[in-house]
Design a protein around this motif. Sequence first.
Motif, PDB file in Angstrom:
ATOM      1  N   CYS A 148       0.906  -1.237  -0.222  1.00 39.77           N
ATOM      2  CA  CYS A 148      -0.063  -0.146  -0.083  1.00 39.77           C
ATOM      3  C   CYS A 148       0.970   1.139   0.013  1.00 39.77           C
ATOM      4  O   CYS A 148       1.909   1.322   1.012  1.00 39.77           O
ATOM      5  N   CYS A 160      -7.342  -1.115   1.164  1.00 40.92           N
ATOM      6  CA  CYS A 160      -6.876  -0.831   2.533  1.00 40.92           C
ATOM      7  C   CYS A 160      -7.860   0.063   3.167  1.00 40.92           C
ATOM      8  O   CYS A 160      -8.309   1.200   2.892  1.00 40.92           O
ATOM      9  N   HIS A 182      -6.370   3.790   3.755  1.00 42.08           N
ATOM     10  CA  HIS A 182      -5.890   4.477   2.916  1.00 42.08           C
ATOM     11  C   HIS A 182      -6.968   4.704   1.646  1.00 42.08           C
ATOM     12  O   HIS A 182      -7.085   5.270   0.602  1.00 42.08           O
ATOM     13  N   GLY A 208      -0.003   4.306   0.618  1.00 40.42           N
ATOM     14  CA  GLY A 208      -0.165   5.098   1.556  1.00 40.42           C
ATOM     15  C   GLY A 208       0.530   4.661   3.005  1.00 40.42           C
ATOM     16  O   GLY A 208       1.103   5.557   3.439  1.00 40.42           O
ATOM     17  N   HIS A 209       0.399   3.415   3.137  1.00 41.55           N
ATOM     18  CA  HIS A 209       1.173   2.796   4.289  1.00 41.55           C
ATOM     19  C   HIS A 209       2.716   2.928   4.194  1.00 41.55           C
ATOM     20  O   HIS A 209       3.354   2.964   5.158  1.00 41.55           O
TER      21      HIS A 209
HETATM   22 ZN   LIG Z   1      -2.889   1.897   3.406  1.00 44.81          ZN
END
Ligand SMILES: [Zn+2]
Length: 483
Positions: free
Chosen positions: A127, A144, A147, A129-130
Motif C-alpha cells: 500500500c 486498504c 487509505h 499510503g502505508h
Molecule cells: Zn494503506
Amino acid sequence: MSKFYVTTSIPYVNAPPHIGHALEFIQADVLARSQRAAGRDVFFLTGADEHGVKIVRAAEESKKTTKKFVDENTEKIKKLIKILNISNDDFIRTTDKKRHWPGAQKLWMKLVEAGDIYKKKYKGLYCAGHEAFVTDKDLVNGICAIHKTKPEIIEEENYFFRLSKYSKKIELFVKNGKLKVSPVSRRNEILSLLKEGLEDISFSRPAKSLSWGIPVPNDPNHTMYVWCDALSNYITALGYGQGNSKYKIPNTKYWHYWPADVQVIGKDILRFHAAIWPGMLLAAKLPLPKTIFVHGFITVGGKKMSKTIGNVIDPFEIVKKYGADALRYYLLHEIPSGEDGDFTYEKFEERYNADLAKGLGNLVARVLTLSQKNNIKAVKNKNFDAAIKKTEKQIEKFINEFRFNNALVAIWRLVASGNKYIDEKKPWALKPESKEFKEIIGSLLFLISDIGALLSPFLPETSEKVIEAVKNKKLIVLFPRLL
Ligand SMILES: [Zn+2]
C-alpha cells in the motif's frame, strides 16, 4: 553533575505540525527545564523526519521539489518550537548528510557485523499510503481500510533485520524495569506484543522505488527504510558515527549523554520505540534508553483530528491569539499526560478565564497593586512557606511520574490559597502604613514570587514576568480576560 538526555520523536514533515506535536514538545520541555533547574546537565533533542515516499508524493502534489518541500515544512516545526518557548539544545534533520547519514550508516554496519541483516525475496500487497506491505487484516474487500486504495502486488528483494532474535531479551528488559515504559497501560501493551514474539522486519527498499533516503552501505541499489533512517537520529545527533576511529568516537556527546534518560513519543509509535529501536540497539551492542514515556492523542470535541473533517487545530493560531503559556497550560493541565484528551475552543477559553485570568492573573494583579501603596518587601509567612515546600516536593514527584496535570493542580492550590487569604484579610480596608497591612502584603509578595518560581518549567514566560514584577514592584497584566 549528572546528565539528563531527553528526546521527542521527530515529526514526519509530510504536513505542517499540528497541536499534537505541540503537546509532545511541551511535555519534553517540562522535563528538560525541571532537570536543568535541579542542576543536571541536560541535553534536549528534537528534529525532523524528512525521507520517504509519502514526502516525495506530497511534494509532487504541491508542485515543489522534494528538497524545497521538506525545507519549508521543517522550518514550520522550528518556528513552532520557537513560539512555544521550547528549550531544545539541538535539532537534527534526517536529510543532513554531514551530521546524520554517517551515524545511520554506521549503525547499519553494526547490525551487519552482528549477522542480523539478511536479504530476502518478498512478495506481497504493497500500500503506497502505508509505505509498507499490508496483510489481510489491513484490508476490507481488498481495499486498504485506512487509505481506501487497492494495494499492488509487488515482488521485491529487500534487506531484513533479524528482530525476532531479540524479542525475549527486550521482554526481559521491560519486565525488570531496565527499559521503563510509562504509563503502565502502554507497558502492558508492549509486553503482550513481545510475548507473542516479534517478526523480522523489512529494513530497506529498492532504490528505484525509494530514492529519497539514505543509501544502504555497500549496496547503492537499496535505500534504508524508515527504521535505521529515522530512529538512529537519537544517537547521530550526539555525534555517533562521526570521526575516523572504527570503534570509539572520542570527544563526542554520544559517550556523555547516551543512553537517553527519557524518550517522549506518541502512542501510535510505541512498537517502533519499545520493540524495533531496542532490538537495533541490542544488535549493535549499544545501551537501551532508560524510559519511554508515551502520550495519548488529542481529540477535538470528542472526534479524531483529521484533514477530511477539517477539525485540525493549528497551534500557531492559538499562540497568536492567547500566547504560548495559555496553550502550554491547557495542554499540560487538560490532557491527562499518558492518555487521550480533548480540545475545544470553548473549553480552552473556559480554563483560560478561570485559571489564568481570574485565578493566577487576578492574584498577582491584586497583590502588586496593593504593594504600590507603600514600599513593601516580601516577608516569609510560615503557613505559606510550609505549603510552598510541600508543593515543591509534590511537583518533583509528579514530574518524575510524568503527571504534569497533577503538578499544575498543586500549584493552583497555592494560587487559590493566596486568593482566599486576601479575600479574608481584606487588606484594602487597612491603612497602608499599618503593621498588619505590611505583613499581609509582604506575605502575599512572598507567595506569588515563589509561585512564579514553581511555574518556571511549565509556563516559563509567565514565571519570569511574575518574578520580575515582584522584584521591581511593577504592575502587570498576565492574562487579559476574554469576553
Ligand atoms: Zn494503506
